[in-house]
Design an enzyme around this catalytic site. Structure first.
Site, mmCIF file in Angstrom:
data_model
loop_
_atom_site.group_PDB
_atom_site.id
_atom_site.type_symbol
_atom_site.label_atom_id
_atom_site.label_comp_id
_atom_site.label_asym_id
_atom_site.label_seq_id
_atom_site.Cartn_x
_atom_site.Cartn_y
_atom_site.Cartn_z
ATOM 1 C CB SER A 212 -0.934 0.003 1.212
ATOM 2 O OG SER A 212 -1.778 -1.127 1.200
ATOM 3 C CG HIS B 180 -2.348 3.620 3.428
ATOM 4 N ND1 HIS B 180 -3.711 3.407 3.481
ATOM 5 C CD2 HIS B 180 -1.795 2.391 3.233
ATOM 6 C CE1 HIS B 180 -3.970 2.125 3.318
ATOM 7 N NE2 HIS B 180 -2.816 1.491 3.186
#
Length: 280
Positions: A185, A231
């Protein structure tokens, strides 16, 4: 007394310079060496030998993309990254013990601090479930293809690696000490940030990618169990690097782009070293 013209000089049948046993009357249009059918490379006029073709290709300037990278005709690197992630997932869940593999290669800060720095990279290729893998690979397929064609393979690979390291760095700095993080991610969010920056630079409609980024950030901070550190770290690292790729002056493009790549990487390594010193 009548003059008698001299007899013509006797010459042998020419043979291919690369295959001496093969007779031929065809010569390379550049170097004039005899070449057999296996050595003939069709040119604009006549045929050339392999060495002359190779020498000519070295002098050809390859077309550069808008942001300086060599033009990629197909997003092969994107497909290769997807294949690597899928292969690791199959090994993780089809061959080995998933929990054990994640423990051995996930981003577990105490073990990173003890010297297992490879976890900063290997954790980016592990996934916690099939849904986790499919979501990340769909995102990589959706945005990676355009980025690779815009940037060229070398810059796209650097962007992916720096984004993944950016996510891992913030996880190492700010995640709970005993957490064990895994997933691509961080790299994916870096690609999101890069698409936003490059699209804006090319005056494209940035609303779709802005919506995707905002939506994913909302899920990141609302949904429990998601590493906001990975993230956010990937998004910042990828966005900063993409800014350098997009706005580097043409006359110093390579120096600025690769210099920024190195500078961001060194900064993250310095933060990792500081965190390691604090934990040890």
């Amino acid at each position: 007394m009548t003059d008698i013209p001299p007899a013509p000089e006797e010459t042998g049948v020419p043979t291919c310079y690369r295959h001496p046993g093969r007779e031929t009357y065809v010569r390379c249009t550049r170097c004039d060496r005899p070449i057999c059918p296996d050595c003939m490379v069709e040119a604009a006029v006549g045929f050339q030998c392999p060495e002359c073709v190779k020498a000519g290709n070295r002098d050809v300037r390859h077309a550069a993309g808008r942001f300086g990278g060599e033009v990629a005709t197909s997003p092969r690197l994107t497909y290769a990254l997807i294949a690597v992630n899928v292969a690791v997932f199959l090994l993780q869940y089809g061959v080995g013990d998933p929990g054990r593999i994640r423990f051995d290669f996930g981003l577990f800060p105490p073990l990173v601090a003890e010297g297992e720095f490879y976890r900063l990279a290997t954790s980016a290729f592990l996934h916690n479930s099939l849904a986790h893998l499919l979501l990340n690979m769909w995102a990589l397929w959706a945005v990676g293809q355009s980025l690779e064609l815009w940037l060229g393979r070398a810059r796209f690979l650097a962007l992916y690696a720096v984004s993944a390291l950016g996510g891992a760095t913030l996880v190492y700095l700010a995640s709970p000490l005993l957490s064990n993080t895994a997933g691509a991610s961080g790299a994916i969010f870096g690609l999101f940030g890069a698409v936003f920056v490059l699209s804006r630079r090319m005056n494209l409609d940035i609303r779709p990618i802005a919506f995707v980024i905002i939506l994913n950030l909302v899920f990141t901070f609302v949904w429990s169990g998601i590493s906001w550190q990975g993230h956010l770290g990937g998004l910042v690292a990828g966005g900063l690097l993409a800014f350098a790729y997009a706005y580097a002056p043409r006359e110093h493009r390579n120096a600025v782009q690769w210099g920024t790549t190195a500078a961001i990487t060194v900064l993250m390594l310095a933060l990792i070293a500081v965190r390691t010193g604090a934990l040890t």
